[in-house]
Scaffold this motif. Structure first.
Motif, PDB file in Angstrom:
ATOM      1  N   ASN A 133      16.832  -9.838 -31.166  1.00 29.90           N
ATOM      2  CA  ASN A 133      16.413 -11.235 -31.085  1.00 29.90           C
ATOM      3  C   ASN A 133      15.414 -11.621 -32.171  1.00 29.90           C
ATOM      4  N   THR A 134      14.927 -10.612 -32.875  1.00 29.71           N
ATOM      5  CA  THR A 134      13.857 -10.875 -33.836  1.00 29.71           C
ATOM      6  C   THR A 134      14.242 -11.932 -34.852  1.00 29.71           C
ATOM      7  N   ILE A 135      13.314 -12.868 -35.000  1.00 29.53           N
ATOM      8  CA  ILE A 135      13.520 -13.846 -36.062  1.00 29.53           C
ATOM      9  C   ILE A 135      12.528 -13.476 -37.154  1.00 29.53           C
ATOM     10  N   PRO A 136      13.005 -13.207 -38.351  1.00 29.72           N
ATOM     11  CA  PRO A 136      12.085 -12.806 -39.409  1.00 29.72           C
ATOM     12  C   PRO A 136      11.038 -13.899 -39.654  1.00 29.72           C
ATOM     13  N   GLY A 137       9.880 -13.464 -40.095  1.00 24.92           N
ATOM     14  CA  GLY A 137       8.814 -14.413 -40.415  1.00 24.92           C
ATOM     15  C   GLY A 137       8.014 -14.857 -39.199  1.00 24.92           C
ATOM     16  N   ARG A 138       8.109 -14.075 -38.156  1.00 25.18           N
ATOM     17  CA  ARG A 138       7.351 -14.408 -36.948  1.00 25.18           C
ATOM     18  C   ARG A 138       5.845 -14.202 -37.214  1.00 25.18           C
ATOM     19  N   SER A 139       5.021 -15.080 -36.683  1.00 22.33           N
ATOM     20  CA  SER A 139       3.574 -14.956 -36.933  1.00 22.33           C
ATOM     21  C   SER A 139       2.997 -13.811 -36.109  1.00 22.33           C
ATOM     22  N   ASN A 140       1.847 -13.338 -36.518  1.00 19.54           N
ATOM     23  CA  ASN A 140       1.178 -12.250 -35.803  1.00 19.54           C
ATOM     24  C   ASN A 140       0.939 -12.614 -34.340  1.00 19.54           C
ATOM     25  N   GLU A 141       0.592 -13.847 -34.179  1.00 19.52           N
ATOM     26  CA  GLU A 141       0.285 -14.322 -32.832  1.00 19.52           C
ATOM     27  C   GLU A 141       1.518 -14.218 -31.926  1.00 19.52           C
ATOM     28  N   GLU A 142       2.628 -14.673 -32.490  1.00 17.60           N
ATOM     29  CA  GLU A 142       3.889 -14.616 -31.724  1.00 17.60           C
ATOM     30  C   GLU A 142       4.267 -13.174 -31.440  1.00 17.60           C
ATOM     31  N   GLN A 143       4.059 -12.363 -32.461  1.00 11.92           N
ATOM     32  CA  GLN A 143       4.413 -10.953 -32.323  1.00 11.92           C
ATOM     33  C   GLN A 143       3.553 -10.316 -31.223  1.00 11.92           C
ATOM     34  N   ASP A 144       2.311 -10.628 -31.250  1.00 11.43           N
ATOM     35  CA  ASP A 144       1.403 -10.094 -30.231  1.00 11.43           C
ATOM     36  C   ASP A 144       1.877 -10.466 -28.844  1.00 11.43           C
ATOM     37  N   LYS A 145       2.304 -11.727 -28.743  1.00 14.60           N
ATOM     38  CA  LYS A 145       2.750 -12.232 -27.448  1.00 14.60           C
ATOM     39  C   LYS A 145       3.948 -11.398 -26.955  1.00 14.60           C
ATOM     40  N   THR A 146       4.840 -11.147 -27.901  1.00 13.89           N
ATOM     41  CA  THR A 146       6.031 -10.367 -27.569  1.00 13.89           C
ATOM     42  C   THR A 146       5.641  -8.964 -27.127  1.00 13.89           C
ATOM     43  N   ASP A 147       4.781  -8.353 -27.920  1.00 10.49           N
ATOM     44  CA  ASP A 147       4.363  -6.988 -27.614  1.00 10.49           C
ATOM     45  C   ASP A 147       3.730  -6.929 -26.232  1.00 10.49           C
ATOM     46  N   TYR A 148       2.931  -7.912 -25.983  1.00 11.54           N
ATOM     47  CA  TYR A 148       2.260  -7.962 -24.679  1.00 11.54           C
ATOM     48  C   TYR A 148       3.274  -8.069 -23.554  1.00 11.54           C
ATOM     49  N   LYS A 149       4.250  -8.936 -23.807  1.00  9.02           N
ATOM     50  CA  LYS A 149       5.280  -9.172 -22.791  1.00  9.02           C
ATOM     51  C   LYS A 149       6.004  -7.858 -22.464  1.00  9.02           C
ATOM     52  N   ILE A 150       6.305  -7.108 -23.495  1.00  7.63           N
ATOM     53  CA  ILE A 150       7.039  -5.847 -23.286  1.00  7.63           C
ATOM     54  C   ILE A 150       6.203  -4.881 -22.452  1.00  7.63           C
ATOM     55  N   CYS A 151       4.990  -4.717 -22.839  1.00  6.05           N
ATOM     56  CA  CYS A 151       4.118  -3.789 -22.102  1.00  6.05           C
ATOM     57  C   CYS A 151       3.952  -4.256 -20.667  1.00  6.05           C
ATOM     58  N   ASP A 152       3.825  -5.542 -20.554  1.00  4.39           N
ATOM     59  CA  ASP A 152       3.707  -6.173 -19.253  1.00  4.39           C
ATOM     60  C   ASP A 152       4.911  -5.830 -18.384  1.00  4.39           C
ATOM     61  N   ALA A 153       6.072  -6.008 -18.988  1.00  2.00           N
ATOM     62  CA  ALA A 153       7.324  -5.748 -18.269  1.00  2.00           C
ATOM     63  C   ALA A 153       7.415  -4.296 -17.865  1.00  2.00           C
ATOM     64  N   LEU A 154       7.090  -3.418 -18.788  1.00  2.00           N
ATOM     65  CA  LEU A 154       7.199  -1.989 -18.496  1.00  2.00           C
ATOM     66  C   LEU A 154       6.345  -1.611 -17.312  1.00  2.00           C
ATOM     67  N   SER A 155       5.129  -2.118 -17.330  1.00  2.00           N
ATOM     68  CA  SER A 155       4.233  -1.691 -16.258  1.00  2.00           C
ATOM     69  C   SER A 155       4.591  -2.338 -14.935  1.00  2.00           C
ATOM     70  N   SER A 156       5.270  -3.492 -14.994  1.00  2.00           N
ATOM     71  CA  SER A 156       5.606  -4.115 -13.713  1.00  2.00           C
ATOM     72  C   SER A 156       6.911  -3.581 -13.132  1.00  2.00           C
ATOM     73  N   LEU A 157       7.830  -3.151 -13.999  1.00  2.00           N
ATOM     74  CA  LEU A 157       9.152  -2.767 -13.501  1.00  2.00           C
ATOM     75  C   LEU A 157       9.286  -1.276 -13.237  1.00  2.00           C
ATOM     76  N   TYR A 158       8.450  -0.478 -13.858  1.00  2.00           N
ATOM     77  CA  TYR A 158       8.626   0.968 -13.762  1.00  2.00           C
ATOM     78  C   TYR A 158       7.329   1.642 -13.360  1.00  2.00           C
ATOM     79  N   THR A 159       7.484   2.801 -12.735  1.00  2.00           N
ATOM     80  CA  THR A 159       6.287   3.603 -12.488  1.00  2.00           C
ATOM     81  C   THR A 159       6.048   4.434 -13.729  1.00  2.00           C
ATOM     82  N   LEU A 160       4.920   4.238 -14.347  1.00  2.00           N
ATOM     83  CA  LEU A 160       4.677   4.893 -15.635  1.00  2.00           C
ATOM     84  C   LEU A 160       3.909   6.193 -15.403  1.00  2.00           C
ATOM     85  N   GLU A 161       4.651   7.199 -15.001  1.00  2.00           N
ATOM     86  CA  GLU A 161       4.030   8.504 -14.762  1.00  2.00           C
ATOM     87  C   GLU A 161       4.645   9.520 -15.715  1.00  2.00           C
TER      88      GLU A 161
END
Lengths: 608, 922
Positions: free
Chosen positions: A410-438
């Protein structure tokens, strides 16, 4: 480009046709006044009555044509004329865009004869070689060997290939009034009250491998009828009559058996009347999804929920959570453990959850989920379908990569750092909510190795891009130096071999390389300059995607480190029970590669 | 005796005069010169030169006893004067008519035939047999003779080539220059086209040219000339070497008595060599002279001419048929005898007492009436034959072989032979008609070119050789009156010919082998042979299941149980054949003895109209299972006849045929061996085979020889054990061939389970007989009644009667290596000529057609191309595409797709749609 006329070629079955409806809806929204011509196998023509977007329908009697050829009643010229007539019918107008969503050689050859300004999908080039035009359809048709890492539903791949995104989500099928009336009559004839609670069950599937056992369906039905004051309604094609009979012998209460007794219109209306539709992965299931009935989709054998699960919100899919699931397409399994582990009791739990009677979360941690997973469907922020694991289980590498690849593609080239951060956060967020991270250390180690491989891949891609750039420069010259060109293209070939080797050695990276390799294979034409430009672009795309994946992986590594450290710290302190591995403090900041991970406590972007 | 001749050829007349007869030589214009050219030859003593007018006057007055005509002009001038004529043909028909248009040629021939047959007393003489053949008339051949005393004394001191020839054209001069390539040359003759050409001042000068010049150059063209003429022979007689362009009838042998080649560069090289090397020229010239002495003796020439001139010929008017019949019949018969002595004999012996009647036509040529049906036109049979030919012309052009139904008097066959060089078989069941034809018409020109078949059930080898798949097309030409008088015969024949044509195009044949045993290799040989013959063959190789069969023996000792197991295995293997038939759809299932096919399976094949044939390569007295199966096969082939045929008939069977065993020309051959191998495999006498009862007994009588026994089932405790090689293990074919090759004498004793030696009533001949012979090895074999038809005893094979006889013959032949070699080579040649599996498979297919085998039409796949093109419409893209297949009769979608796949360039719409169609057939 204004797309006034589009032709969609879909010679597949009921379910696939219904899964084309969002694409048609999206096209109509994006191109007001645009016309859709649909070419289908005439055996499934009936379904088109309920699809509102078709301006012209062209049916191809494929079964009849096959019979003509087998029975030899007609000579070669007569048979030829039959096909010739079909092409003439198709080409009675000029199309702006032709999309072939069918995988077969027949559809490819026919598509190549369509007069359209642009062709997307499966076709043949001038010399008769199979070609897939458009990168999203290439992705779709080539994703099969790497389905473990595919994060997209079939319908969404169609939408991406059509470059549209309809506002209204889900499959579309309009039940005709007369069919609704007819359904009421049919039900009344079987003694069903107007407001009677109905559970629909479809016992069969296009292939017997894909069917959950009738005895299991019957056991489930017995639980339902014991718990609810409801009737079980059986649906199916005439060839599934035996399954219905078997069911009847096992069911405590006689079901309303419509197997082989409805047409598509009646089926749609009857399915709509059901409060829940439980089925294998079949056409009627997609019909149920389309008419708004909640479904529980049982996946076995080679079908995969990620590709063909119910396309709509709030449906459930059940699939065995064992390493061999799903089967490859070209194998015949003779030990279908994936069916055995899905027992009626579990499905009954899902039935209760889907009707709001019970939350499955309550049973999390129970050994009944050891070899099984249940997902609920929802539409993500990107507008595409997602599958939410209802029972929280440890994160497996395949799942992680699925999530990462969704971002990569889905990556659109030229994404700003801010947008990228948001995405990264979302992923980590998802991982910790959907899976047991052990026990992340093993996964971390594996990721570490793969990051190294990815770096190597990126450096090769740079080398390729550099050589391709020189090649492009050389091709621009008036006086071509053939020997030089050949030497460069030989050097590219050697780079490609190395790239492919990395793909073989690191299956998780293979999707990148498959898309790269198929893009190169799809290069066509005699224009040297254009070919070199395209080649250059393909390497650059690989750099972008691999770079994106690499960045994401590095962040995930840091995230994992932080969790591990957190846990260790906790253990050192011998603190009390942990509900979440995440610190309560909000925020997840990144500056360059130096990421300071701060985790959120609970999922925000996922539905309840 | 007064003889008139015209002065066309001084040299030849000069020779003729050596007969002692005196000639009146009428002088005529030839080319630019009139009269006798004395520079060539002096007028022979006793001969006188007269004018044409004088000659005609004497003719009118009946003063001449004979006229020798040397061309058609002479004939036309003289034939009406009732003087006996000797018509001498110097020139080939092709040269004479080379400039005539086709219709004039035909007219010329017809007129000439008419004139010749109208002359009461005429004898035809040809100067070579090739000229006689080409003219197609009967007559004497008298080769030129050279008086060696007149030509001698070659020195060759002048390094020049010599050519003696009148009337060279600019074209031939150019050819000469090309060959000469700069070598200097003297041209003798009257040639306005070559200014440097001149005539010698006298015969003596001419001879001195022959003596002094280095080499004679001959440019005689194969197509129009014999490979020699008088000048060339005179040069050779002088001792002069000749360099000549290739000509089939030349007496020259390259490098021996001159040089001859079609390669001009080669000839040029040799000419130059001869210019340099006088002694080489001398030695070649010497040989050339010897050649002339040997091949062109003057005495024979004189004797023959004396006989022709002196004989008071039988009167050959058309009114006196007997006279002509005698002569023509004899000539025809001797020509026939050369190619088909059996038929010649049958015709000779045949007693014509039928309703045949020779009748006159409006031309001089007769016609024939049989039961009041005219076999040829009563107006003009030759013209009728011409129209018959034209009617079939297209078929003839397209055919690779031709069958003519009916001979009649042969006019149509003569016409056919004149116009095609293709293989021609003429079918005529009635010997009386053939005999009459042979007595009425000169057929010598065609009898050697055609094959005449007369049998009731003709054993026709499949038309064409080997029956290469595809394209073998046989034209069947009906001579309608002949067909109508032998209707039944020809109807049967036509069916067979059509079947054979189909067979030649290639059948689908499923060969079923046994699991093991002697008939297993035969199945392999048959399968590969049929494949080589162009058939589509699949072999069901049941030897793969032999282990299962052997293993079953160990499973149970209960015989009944064992039988049940074997029955199941047989049923399984039969089912495999059925399954293969479903996809392969054979035209014929061909099974070898012991092939595991159940009766039920055979009946199912019959229901599906798949013909079955079985080769029972067994002794019917030992193996009696034939009783159960013979009736279930459509065709049953045996290696025995006589008593076996009686038994088969008694059992109510039909459709059985005798088909003896054979050798494989691929396998049973001479082989090269190392000395070690020769030592290892060789011995004075050897035997390869199983230790049957009779062999165990008889071979004890050979223990005092250097005797090696190879093979299985021998008694290791017997005295023979010391001869047994490799402890009686099985010997593979490749080694067997080496043993045959290495043994001085191979003993071949047919097996018997109850005789103490030789079976005195043995009939069939075992494979070993053919195999040893095929290897070019020498064998002593026990007597079998079927030998008579297979090998010539004493010339090709030596038979022994008992042990004493065997020992006697071993002793004799061990000491006569040359005799052994000769017999072995003769036997090998016989095998190659008559007894290979190719001969047997050809005969088998031929016999199938005799029994009414008709390959089903099912093998014809695809649709008719022409019809498809027509239907597609003349201008359509599809018809244009399909027209690329117009050289084929039929095509399938599969053929089309294969073609598309090999085409280059972009797919057309038609091609794309055809590919879509193909996808639907998958």
């Amino acid at each position: 480009m204004a797309v006034k006329e589009i032709i969609i070629i879909n010679l597949t079955r009921l379910g696939d046709l219904l899964q084309t409806t969002p694409l048609m809806a999206g096209f109509k929204e994006a191109n007001p006044g645009g016309k859709i011509t649909l070419v289908i196998n005439s055996s499934f023509a009936e379904i088109c009555k309920g699809i509102p977007f078709i301006d012209d329908l062209i049916t191809f009697d494929m079964r009849g044509f096959r019979e003509r050829l087998v029975q030899k009643k007609y000579n070669l010229v007569e048979n030829f004329r039959f096909l010739d007539g079909l092409i003439d019918t198709i080409n009675c107008k000029e199309y702006d865009l032709a999309m072939n969503l069918t995988h077969s050689p027949i559809s490819a050859l026919i598509t190549s004869l369509v007069s359209a300004k642009e062709i997307r999908g499966n076709t043949v080039d001038g010399e008769g070689h199979r070609m897939i035009r458009h990168h999203w359809l290439r992705y779709f048709f080539n994703v099969i060997p790497n389905r473990d890492y595919n994060p997209f539903h079939l319908v969404d791949m169609y939408l991406k290939a059509g470059d549209v995104m309809p506002k209204k989500k889900g499959l579309i099928f309009e039940v005709q009034d007369e069919d609704g009336e007819r359904a009421e009559v049919l039900l009344k004839d079987r003694g069903v009250k107007n407001d009677g609670l109905l559970f629909g069950i479809h016992l069969g599937a296009s292939k017997s491998d894909k069917t959950w056992p009738v005895s299991a369906f019957a056991a489930l039905a017995n639980m339902i009828t014991r718990e609810f004051d409801a009737k079980i309604v059986l649906f199916g094609s005439p060839s599934e009559t035996d399954l219905g009979r078997e069911f009847e012998t096992l069911a405590e209460r006689k079901p309303v058996n419509f197997i082989g007794g409805t047409n598509i219109g009646e089926l749609s209306a009857l399915v709509k009347r059901c409060v829940l539709f439980v089925s294998n992965d079949t056409g009627p299931l997609h019909l149920a999804t389309a008419v708004g009935t909640k479904v529980i989709d049982i996946f076995t054998a080679n079908v995969h929920f990620m590709e063909t699960g119910p396309y709509g919100e709030g449906h459930y899919v059940v699939q065995a959570d064992i390493p061999c699931v799903p089967c490859a397409f070209d194998v015949k399994c003779n030990n279908m453990v994936c069916k055995d582990v899905i027992n009626p009791e579990i499905i009954f739990e899902v039935v209760k959850e889907s009707l709001g009677r019970k939350s499955l979360l309550a049973t999390a941690g129970s050994p009944i989920w050891n070899n099984l997973q249940v997902y609920r469907t929802y539409f993500e922020d990107d507008g595409l379908l997602g599958f939410y694991p209802v029972v929280k289980k440890p994160l497996r590498k395949e799942m992680l990569y699925c999530i990462l690849y969704r971002e990569v593609w889905n990556t659109i080239p030229g994404r700003s750092n801010e947008e990228q951060d948001k995405t990264d956060y979302k992923i980590c967020d998802a991982l910790s909510s959907l899976y047991t991270l052990e026990n992340l250390s093993e996964l971390s180690l594996s990721l570490y190795k793969e990051i190294n491989a990815l770096e190597e891949l990126i450096s090769l891609a740079y080398k390729g891009a550099e050589t391709a750039g020189l090649l492009e420069k050389e091709a621009r010259k008036d006086d071509l130096n053939i020997e030089k060109l050949k030497a460069m293209s030989d050097s590219l070939e050697s780079i490609d071999d190395q790239i492919k080797t990395i793909g073989h050695a690191n299956p998780c990276l293979r999707p990148l390389i498959i898309v790269f390799a198929f893009s190169k294979e799809a290069l066509e034409g005699d224009d040297l300059l254009k070919l070199t430009e395209d080649t250059h672009r393909i390497y650059r795309d690989l750099i972008t995607r691999a770079g994106c994946l690499s960045t994401l992986m590095k962040k995930i590594m840091l995230f994992f480190d932080s969790i591990t450290n957190h846990v260790e710290a906790y253990e050192n302190e011998k603190n009390t029970e942990i509900h979440s591995v995440l610190p309560e403090k909000e925020g997840f900041h990144a500056s360059g590669n130096d990421i300071a991970p701060v985790m959120s406590a609970c999922p925000k972007s996922f539905p309840e | 005796m007064r003889i008139l001749i015209f002065n066309w050829h001084e040299g030849y007349i000069h020779l003729l005069a050596k007969t002692g007869y005196q000639f009146d030589i009428a002088e005529v214009y030839k080319g630019s010169r009139f009269g006798w050219i004395k520079e060539f030859r002096p007028v022979p003593p006793g001969c006188r030169l007269i004018t044409e007018d004088e000659a005609l006057k004497c003719l009118v007055d009946g003063e001449y006893d004979k006229v020798i005509c040397q061309n058609v002009d002479d004939l036309l001038l003289t034939y009406q004067y009732n003087t006996p004529i000797i018509q001498l043909f110097h020139t080939k028909y092709s040269l004479m008519t080379s400039l005539l248009p086709e219709d004039v040629k035909i007219k010329f021939r017809e007129d000439l035939t008419r004139v010749l047959s109208s002359i009461k007393d005429i004898t035809l003489v040809f100067i070579s047999s090739s000229k006689r053949t080409e003219w197609g008339f009967g007559g004497e051949v008298i080769l030129p003779g050279i008086d060696m005393s007149e030509y001698n004394g070659y020195q060759g001191g002048i390094a020049r080539a010599l050519i003696a020839k009148n009337g060279l054209t600019p074209h031939s001069i150019k050819n000469i220059e090309n060959v000469l390539g700069g070598v200097p040359c003297t041209l003798l003759g009257d040639c306005p086209a070559a200014p440097e050409a001149h005539l010698p001042a006298s015969w003596d000068e001419y001879k001195s040219y022959l003596q002094s010049h280095r080499v004679y150059l001959s440019m005689l063209d194969d197509q129009y000339d014999d490979g020699y003429n008088l000048s060339m022979l005179e040069a050779m007689a002088t001792g002069m070497p000749v360099v000549s362009v290739a000509n089939a009838t030349s007496p020259l042998i390259d490098g021996v008595n001159g040089y001859i080649s079609q390669d001009v560069t080669y000839l040029r090289k040799r000419l130059n060599e001869l210019m340099r090397d006088q002694s080489l020229a001398e030695s070649l010239g010497k040989k050339a002279r010897e050649t002339v002495i040997e091949k062109f003796p003057l005495e024979t020439f004189i004797t023959n001419w004396k006989r022709v001139i002196g004989s008071s010929k039988g009167v050959t008017t058309s009114s006196s048929c007997t006279g002509r019949m005698q002569t023509v019949f004899e000539k025809n018969l001797s020509a026939l005898r050369e190619v088909n002595p059996q038929l010649a004999e049958s015709i000779l012996k045949h007693n014509n007492e039928t309703s045949l009647k020779i009748v006159d036509t409006k031309t001089v040529m007769p016609s024939l009436k049989v039961d009041n049906i005219s076999l040829h036109s009563l107006y003009d049979p030759i013209k009728e034959a011409r129209s018959w030919f034209l009617h079939y012309e297209k078929d003839i052009q397209e055919a690779e072989s031709i069958s003519v139904l009916g001979f009649g008097l042969g006019y149509h066959v003569v016409e056919l032979c004149k116009n095609t060089g293709k293989e021609i078989t003429v079918f005529e069941p009635r010997l009386d008609i053939l005999k009459t034809a042979m007595g009425s018409i000169c057929l010598t020109s065609i009898l050697k070119k055609i094959k005449i078949v007369t049998d009731e059930n003709p054993s026709i080898s499949p038309l064409g050789k080997g029956g290469i798949k595809g394209g073998k097309k046989a034209a069947i030409l009906h001579h309608k009156p002949s067909v109508s008088i032998s209707r039944e015969y020809f109807e049967h024949l036509i069916t067979r010919l059509k079947s054979l044509e189909r067979i030649n195009k290639g059948l689908k044949i499923l060969v079923v082998s046994p699991l093991f045993g002697g008939s297993l290799p035969i199945a392999m040989y048959c399968s590969s042979t049929l494949k080589k013959m162009g058939h589509n063959v699949e072999l069901i190789d049941n030897s793969r299941f032999a282990d299962a069969l052997f293993y079953a023996k160990n499973i149970t000792e209960d015989k009944l149980r064992y039988k049940t197991l074997i029955d199941y295995l047989t049923a399984f293997l039969s089912e495999a054949v059925m399954a293969r038939c479903e996809t392969f759809r054979p035209d014929l299932v061909f099974a070898l003895a012991q092939a595991p096919l159940t009766i039920e399976c055979l009946e199912r094949l019959r229901q599906r109209s798949i013909p079955t044939a079985y080769w029972f390569v067994e002794d019917f007295r030992v193996m009696d299972y034939w009783k159960n199966i013979a009736g279930h096969y459509d065709y049953f082939f045996t290696i025995q006849r006589g008593a076996f045929f009686d038994e088969l008939k008694k059992a109510g069977k039909s459709n059985f045929h005798y088909l003896p065993l054979a050798a494989s020309s691929d396998v049973h051959n001479k082989v090269e061996m190392t000395d070690e191998e020769k030592h290892y495999y060789g011995s004075d006498i050897s035997f390869v085979g199983a230790g049957y009862y009779n062999r165990r007994h008889l071979f004890k009588g050979l223990l005092d020889y250097d005797f090696k026994i190879w093979g299985t089932d021998w008694d290791m405790n017997s005295s023979l054990a010391r001869c047994l090689q490799r402890s009686g293990e099985r010997i593979v074919t490749e080694e067997i061939v080496k043993i045959f090759n290495a043994s001085r004498i191979s003993i071949n004793l047919h097996s018997s389970t109850y005789h103490k030696g030789i079976n005195p009533f043995g009939d069939f001949v075992n494979p070993r007989t053919f195999e040893i012979a095929g290897c070019g090895a020498f064998q002593l074999v026990d007597r079998r009644s079927e030998f008579a038809d297979l090998f010539e005893e004493g010339k090709e094979i030596v038979v022994f009667e008992d042990l004493e006889d065997l020992r006697k013959k071993i002793n004799h032949y061990l000491n006569s290596p040359e005799e052994r070699e000769m017999l072995a080579e003769n036997a090998r040649q016989k095998v190659l000529k008559k007894h290979t599996y190719k001969h047997r498979m050809t005969e088998m297919l031929n016999l199938l057609t005799v029994s009414g085998f008709q390959p089903q039409a099912q093998s014809v796949e695809g649709e008719v191309v022409e019809a498809l093109i027509g239907e597609a419409g003349a201008d359509s893209e599809l018809s244009k595409y399909l027209s690329r297949f117009s050289d084929r009769e039929r095509i399938t979608l599969y053929d089309i797709v294969k073609d598309i796949e090999t085409n280059e360039g972009d797919l057309s719409r038609s091609e794309t749609l055809l590919l879509v169609m193909n996808e639907f057939t998958k």
